[in-house]
Design a protein around this motif. Structure first.
Motif, short mmCIF file in Angstrom:
data_model
loop_
_atom_site.label_atom_id
_atom_site.label_comp_id
_atom_site.label_asym_id
_atom_site.label_seq_id
_atom_site.Cartn_x
_atom_site.Cartn_y
_atom_site.Cartn_z
N LEU A 27 57.26 59.37 -35.93
CA LEU A 27 57.85 59.03 -37.22
C LEU A 27 58.11 60.30 -38.01
CD1 LEU A 27 58.46 56.31 -38.68
CD2 LEU A 27 56.20 56.47 -39.72
N TYR A 28 59.31 60.41 -38.58
CA TYR A 28 59.67 61.53 -39.46
C TYR A 28 59.68 61.03 -40.91
CZ TYR A 28 61.56 63.37 -35.04
OH TYR A 28 61.73 63.78 -33.74
N LEU A 29 59.01 61.75 -41.80
CA LEU A 29 58.94 61.37 -43.21
C LEU A 29 59.45 62.54 -44.04
CD1 LEU A 29 55.31 59.93 -43.06
CD2 LEU A 29 57.42 58.62 -42.96
N ASP A 30 60.60 62.35 -44.69
CA ASP A 30 61.25 63.45 -45.41
C ASP A 30 61.14 63.24 -46.92
OD1 ASP A 30 62.72 65.63 -46.19
OD2 ASP A 30 64.59 65.01 -45.24
N GLU A 31 60.15 63.86 -47.54
CA GLU A 31 59.96 63.80 -49.00
C GLU A 31 59.90 62.34 -49.48
OE1 GLU A 31 59.32 66.37 -50.82
OE2 GLU A 31 60.43 68.13 -50.20
N VAL A 32 59.07 61.52 -48.83
CA VAL A 32 59.12 60.07 -49.09
C VAL A 32 58.55 59.68 -50.44
CG1 VAL A 32 59.12 59.38 -46.68
CG2 VAL A 32 56.95 59.72 -47.85
N THR A 33 57.79 60.56 -51.10
CA THR A 33 57.20 60.18 -52.39
C THR A 33 57.87 60.87 -53.57
OG1 THR A 33 55.51 61.90 -52.19
CG2 THR A 33 54.94 59.72 -51.36
N THR A 34 58.85 61.72 -53.31
CA THR A 34 59.50 62.45 -54.39
C THR A 34 60.20 61.49 -55.35
OG1 THR A 34 59.82 64.37 -52.98
CG2 THR A 34 61.21 64.23 -54.94
N GLY A 35 59.96 61.67 -56.64
CA GLY A 35 60.63 60.85 -57.64
C GLY A 35 59.95 59.52 -57.93
N MET A 73 59.59 50.20 -53.80
CA MET A 73 59.79 49.06 -52.90
C MET A 73 60.84 49.39 -51.84
SD MET A 73 58.30 46.15 -52.64
CE MET A 73 57.78 45.60 -54.26
N GLN A 74 61.88 50.12 -52.23
CA GLN A 74 62.89 50.55 -51.26
C GLN A 74 62.26 51.41 -50.17
OE1 GLN A 74 65.86 52.46 -53.70
NE2 GLN A 74 66.80 50.53 -54.33
N GLN A 120 53.26 56.48 -55.56
CA GLN A 120 53.05 57.51 -54.55
C GLN A 120 51.75 57.27 -53.81
OE1 GLN A 120 53.28 61.66 -55.57
NE2 GLN A 120 54.97 61.36 -56.99
N ALA A 121 50.69 56.99 -54.55
CA ALA A 121 49.36 56.81 -53.94
C ALA A 121 49.37 55.64 -52.97
CB ALA A 121 48.31 56.60 -55.04
N LEU A 179 51.29 56.62 -49.79
CA LEU A 179 50.51 57.54 -48.96
C LEU A 179 49.38 56.81 -48.24
CD1 LEU A 179 50.39 60.64 -51.34
CD2 LEU A 179 51.80 60.35 -49.30
N ASP A 180 48.72 55.88 -48.94
CA ASP A 180 47.68 55.07 -48.30
C ASP A 180 48.25 54.27 -47.14
OD1 ASP A 180 45.71 55.98 -49.98
OD2 ASP A 180 45.75 54.24 -51.31
N LEU A 181 49.45 53.70 -47.35
CA LEU A 181 50.10 52.91 -46.31
C LEU A 181 50.40 53.77 -45.08
CD1 LEU A 181 51.60 50.39 -45.27
CD2 LEU A 181 53.60 51.15 -46.58
N ILE A 182 50.89 55.00 -45.31
CA ILE A 182 51.21 55.90 -44.20
C ILE A 182 49.95 56.22 -43.39
CG2 ILE A 182 51.92 58.28 -43.66
CD1 ILE A 182 53.87 57.98 -46.11
N LEU A 183 48.86 56.49 -44.07
CA LEU A 183 47.60 56.79 -43.37
C LEU A 183 47.10 55.58 -42.58
CD1 LEU A 183 45.57 58.95 -45.92
CD2 LEU A 183 46.38 59.64 -43.65
N GLU A 184 47.23 54.39 -43.16
CA GLU A 184 46.80 53.17 -42.46
C GLU A 184 47.61 52.96 -41.18
OE1 GLU A 184 47.15 49.98 -45.22
OE2 GLU A 184 45.66 50.80 -46.60
#
Length: 276
Positions: free
Chosen positions: A193-201, A176-177, A207-208, A211-216
Motif C-alpha cells: 500500500l502506498y500512502l501519499d500525504e493522507v492526513t494533510t489538511g 470520510m473521503q 488525522q488521529a 492513523l489508527d486505522l492505518i496501523l490496525e
C-alpha cells in the motif's frame, strides 16, 4: 521478514535533460532545477528495500521528491532510469520491464494507493460503494452480490456509515473521503500500500483516527506500506524505518527512532528541530 520490494537507483527527470543535470542539482547545489537546460531532477539514485508488513517513511519538505518515488512505483509515471522488483512468493516482477497490461494487473490487484487529494483516487461520478465495485471488477470479481458484500465489509471496516454507501464521495467530508479511498485501496487485499500525504489538511482528531486505522490494517493484514509525509508526527507513529529526502536525493536513512532522536545530516537536524 521476506523482502517484497527492491528499488535500485530510481531516477526521474522532467524535461529533456543534459549531461550536467545530475552534477548541477541536489542538496549541495540547493536546487533540483538544472541551470544549463532547465530540466527538473525530481529524484535521483533512490534505492531501498521493503519487507512484508513493514511501514517505510519517505520524509522531506515539499519538492523533495518523495511523492515522485511512489508515483513511479504505482505506474502513475515512468522513471527515467532505475529498477524495481516486486517479490511475491516465488514470483519476481521486474516492474519497469512489464508491458502495460502486466503493470495494470499489479496496480489493480497487488498494489493500493491513497492520495493526498481524494479526487485522484476516487471517481466522484459514482457512489462510494461503486468506487469499491470498480476496483473489484478490475480484479475479476464480477458477481454483484459478492461485490456488494465486499463493499459493505470494507466501508464498515473503515468506519463509513453503510447508510451512506450509495452516496457520492462528493457529499462526504475530507476525512470520510480518505476512508473511502482506503476502503477502495484495500478491496483486493493488496500486500503493498502506498500512502501519499493522507492526513494533510485534515483536522487533528480526524488525522488521529485515520492513523489508527492505518496501523490496525497493517497489524491485521501484515500489509507493507510506504508512507509519504512531511509530518514528523506521522513518521514517528507509523514507521519503523525512514528515508529523508532533499532535492530528489536520499540524504539520510535508517531506523525512524534513530533518525528522529539523533539526526546526522544538518538538514534532518533542522527538520526535527522545526517540529519540536
Amino acid at each position: 521478514m521476506r523482502k517484497i520490494l527492491e528499488v535500485r537507483h530510481l531516477s526521474k527527470i522532467y524535461g529533456k535533460g543534459c549531461p550536467r543535470c545530475i552534477e548541477s542539482t541536489g542538496p549541495e547545489a540547493d536546487t533540483n532545477i538544472c541551470p544549463h537546460c532547465g530540466s527538473v531532477v525530481a529524484i535521483h539514485d533512490v534505492s531501498f528495500d521493503l519487507h512484508e508488513g513493514e511501514i517505510l517513511g519517505l520524509m522531506g519538505e515539499s519538492g523533495s521528491g518523495k511523492s515522485t518515488v511512489v508515483k513511479n512505483l504505482y505506474f502513475d509515471q515512468t522513471p527515467t532510469s532505475g529498477s524495481a522488483r516486486f517479490i511475491e512468493g516465488d514470483a519476481t516482477h521486474e516492474m519497469f520491464n512489464l508491458n502495460a497490461a502486466q503493470q495494470r494487473r499489479l496496480r489493480n490487484q497487488r498494489f493500493g494507493m491513497v492520495y493526498q487529494n481524494p479526487h485522484l483516487g476516487l471517481n466522484f461520478g459514482i457512489s462510494s460503494g461503486g468506487n469499491i465495485a470498480e476496483r473489484l471488477l478490475m480484479s475479476d470479481v464480477s458477481h454483484y452480490g459478492e461485490i456488494r458484500k465486499r463493499a459493505k465489509e470494507l466501508l464498515s471496516r473503515t468506519e463509513v456509515l453503510l447508510s451512506r454507501m450509495d452516496e457520492s464521495p462528493a457529499a462526504f467530508s475530507g476525512g470520510m473521503q480518505q476512508r473511502v479511498q482506503i476502503a477502495k485501496a484495500l478491496a483486493t487485499n493488496p500486500p503493498l500500500l502506498y500512502l501519499d500525504e493522507v492526513t494533510t489538511g485534515l483536522d487533528l482528531s480526524v488525522q488521529a483516527r485515520i492513523l489508527d486505522l492505518i496501523l490496525e490494517i497493517q497489524q491485521e493484514r501484515n500489509t507493507a506500506m510506504i508512507v509519504v509525509t512531511h509530518d514528523l508526527g506521522v513518521i514517528r507513529l507509523l514507521t519503523g524505518r525512514a528515508l529523508v529526502m532533499k532535492y530528489g536525493r536520499v540524504i539520510e536513512s535508517g531506523l525512524t527512532d534513530q533518525i528522529l532522536e539523533d539526526p546526522q545530516h544538518a538538514y534532518t537536524q533542522r527538520l526535527v528541530a522545526s517540529a519540536l
